[in-house]
Design an enzyme around this catalytic site. Structure first.
Site, PDB file in Angstrom:
ATOM      1  N   GLY A   1       0.547  -1.524  -0.330  1.00  0.00           N
ATOM      2  CA  GLY A   1       0.360   0.160   0.103  1.00  0.00           C
ATOM      3  C   GLY A   1       0.987   1.515   0.478  1.00  0.00           C
ATOM      4  N   SER A   2       2.038   1.254  -0.778  1.00  0.00           N
ATOM      5  CA  SER A   2       2.825   2.489  -0.657  1.00  0.00           C
ATOM      6  C   SER A   2       1.986   3.141  -1.436  1.00  0.00           C
ATOM      7  CB  SER A   2       4.328   2.279  -0.985  1.00  0.00           C
ATOM      8  OG  SER A   2       4.417   1.872  -2.355  1.00  0.00           O
TER       9      SER A   2
ATOM     10  N   LYS B   1     -16.853 -13.753  -8.282  1.00  0.00           N
ATOM     11  CA  LYS B   1     -16.424 -12.557  -7.945  1.00  0.00           C
ATOM     12  C   LYS B   1     -17.912 -11.206  -8.448  1.00  0.00           C
ATOM     13  CE  LYS B   1     -12.880 -11.557 -10.764  1.00  0.00           C
ATOM     14  NZ  LYS B   1     -11.689 -11.078 -11.570  1.00  0.00           N
TER      15      LYS B   1
ATOM     16  N   MET C   1      -4.059  -6.867  -6.761  1.00  0.00           N
ATOM     17  CA  MET C   1      -3.687  -7.451  -7.928  1.00  0.00           C
ATOM     18  C   MET C   1      -4.713  -8.772  -8.620  1.00  0.00           C
ATOM     19  SD  MET C   1      -0.700  -6.750  -8.405  1.00  0.00           S
ATOM     20  CE  MET C   1       1.150  -6.968  -8.047  1.00  0.00           C
ATOM     21  N   ARG C   2      -6.269  -8.444  -9.534  1.00  0.00           N
ATOM     22  CA  ARG C   2      -6.900  -9.799  -8.973  1.00  0.00           C
ATOM     23  C   ARG C   2      -7.082  -8.420 -10.208  1.00  0.00           C
ATOM     24  NH1 ARG C   2      -9.720 -12.684  -6.148  1.00  0.00           N
ATOM     25  NH2 ARG C   2      -7.805 -12.659  -3.987  1.00  0.00           N
TER      26      ARG C   2
ATOM     27  N   ASN D   1      -5.585   2.123 -13.289  1.00  0.00           N
ATOM     28  CA  ASN D   1      -4.364   1.338 -12.756  1.00  0.00           C
ATOM     29  C   ASN D   1      -2.738   1.753 -13.252  1.00  0.00           C
ATOM     30  OD1 ASN D   1      -3.427  -1.127 -11.685  1.00  0.00           O
ATOM     31  ND2 ASN D   1      -3.004  -1.784 -13.835  1.00  0.00           N
TER      32      ASN D   1
ATOM     33  N   HIS E   1       0.765   0.498 -13.176  1.00  0.00           N
ATOM     34  CA  HIS E   1       1.920  -1.295 -13.777  1.00  0.00           C
ATOM     35  C   HIS E   1       3.448  -0.795 -14.246  1.00  0.00           C
ATOM     36  CE1 HIS E   1       2.094  -4.736 -15.354  1.00  0.00           C
ATOM     37  NE2 HIS E   1       2.878  -4.727 -16.027  1.00  0.00           N
TER      38      HIS E   1
HETATM   39  C1  GAR Z   1       2.924  -1.030  -7.663  1.00  0.00           C
HETATM   40  O1  GAR Z   1       4.789  -1.598  -8.505  1.00  0.00           O
HETATM   41  C2  GAR Z   1       2.446  -1.427  -8.482  1.00  0.00           C
HETATM   42  O2  GAR Z   1       3.127  -0.299  -9.936  1.00  0.00           O
HETATM   43  C3  GAR Z   1       2.218  -2.961  -9.028  1.00  0.00           C
HETATM   44  O3  GAR Z   1       2.483  -3.384  -7.571  1.00  0.00           O
HETATM   45  C4  GAR Z   1       3.169  -2.764  -6.585  1.00  0.00           C
HETATM   46  C5  GAR Z   1       2.350  -2.281  -4.953  1.00  0.00           C
HETATM   47  O4  GAR Z   1       2.803  -1.623  -4.710  1.00  0.00           O
HETATM   48  N1  GAR Z   1       1.371  -3.240  -9.390  1.00  0.00           N
HETATM   49  C6  GAR Z   1       1.149  -4.800 -10.445  1.00  0.00           C
HETATM   50  O5  GAR Z   1       1.980  -4.590 -10.835  1.00  0.00           O
HETATM   51  C7  GAR Z   1      -0.398  -4.687 -11.118  1.00  0.00           C
HETATM   52  N2  GAR Z   1      -0.223  -5.580 -12.140  1.00  0.00           N
HETATM   53  P1  GAR Z   1       2.651  -0.856  -3.512  1.00  0.00           P
HETATM   54  O6  GAR Z   1       1.299  -1.628  -2.632  1.00  0.00           O
HETATM   55  O7  GAR Z   1       3.292  -0.629  -2.427  1.00  0.00           O
HETATM   56  O8  GAR Z   1       1.521   0.370  -3.874  1.00  0.00           O
END
Ligand code: GAR
Length: 191
Positions: free
Chosen positions: A12-13, A66, A91-92, A108, A110
């Site tokens: 969740g950063s 879902k 992640m869903r 989103n 990515h």
């Molecule tokens: C982030 O790096 C985001 O880009 C990635 O998950 C991380 C979440 O970090 N998302 C994906 O890979 C989506 N396919 P966080 O929980 O510290 O914000």
């Protein structure tokens, strides 16, 4: 005042950076009104509590489909009059219920230059492929995995051998770019 919901599954950063940016006016006239988390107890829920953001947490396995848990989420977002949904490490794959009810209002983040390296392990996949220009993408969400029209991208050249260093560079850029893009999107400066 625009009202946003942030979806996250783990750390969740990015949720926290978006929330701070809204509170500090770097995303003007905007409030994070809900944190949606599909892993009860994930660290993002503690961050949300610290910032006073209500959390909707649920276990997908407690639902038959879902559609059922997405109905719960969409109903709650309707009650809160959410304008924009920001996925940040959720992640869903988003299903029809949310896509139909929040059509064109889900974005989103990515950690790769899409359409290259979709999926859940894109930094590692790109690193192992020998990529020299990494990056991040912010895009609208549709029914495809990491598909949907691209809103913004940032290239991050890296020629080193340390994946932890690369991950830090990518996360730092995410924390800067996502709030900035949300702010510009809400001001209708992007499409
Ligand atoms: C982030 O790096 C985001 O880009 C990635 O998950 C991380 C979440 O970090 N998302 C994906 O890979 C989506 N396919 P966080 O929980 O510290 O914000």
């Amino acid at each position: 005042m625009k009202r946003i919901a942030v979806f996250a599954s783990g750390n969740g950063s990015n949720f926290e950076k978006i929330t701070e940016a809204a509170k500090e006016g770097r995303i003007p006239d905007c409030e994070v009104v809900l944190c949606v988390c599909d892993r009860p107890g994930a660290y993002v829920t503690q961050r949300a509590a610290r910032h006073g953001v209500p959390v909707l947490e649920f276990s997908p396995r407690d639902f038959e489909s879902k559609r059922d848990f997405e109905r719960l989420i969409a109903d709650r977002m309707d009650e809160l009059a959410v304008d924009l949904v920001c996925l940040a490490g959720y992640m869903r794959i988003i299903g029809d219920e949310l896509l139909n009810r929040y059509h064109g209002r889900i974005i989103n983040l990515h950690p790769a230059l899409l359409p290259a390296f979709p999926g859940a392990h894109s930094i590692r996949d790109a690193f192992e492929y020998g990529v020299k220009v990494f990056g991040i993408t912010i895009h609208y969400v549709d029914e495809t995995l990491d598909g949907g029209k691209i809103i913004a991208q940032k290239a991050i050249p890296y020629d080193g051998k340390d994946i932890a260093e690369l991950e830090d560079m990518i996360h730092t850029e995410e924390h800067r770019l996502y709030p900035e893009v949300i702010a510009r999107l809400l001001k209708n400066e992007l499409n």
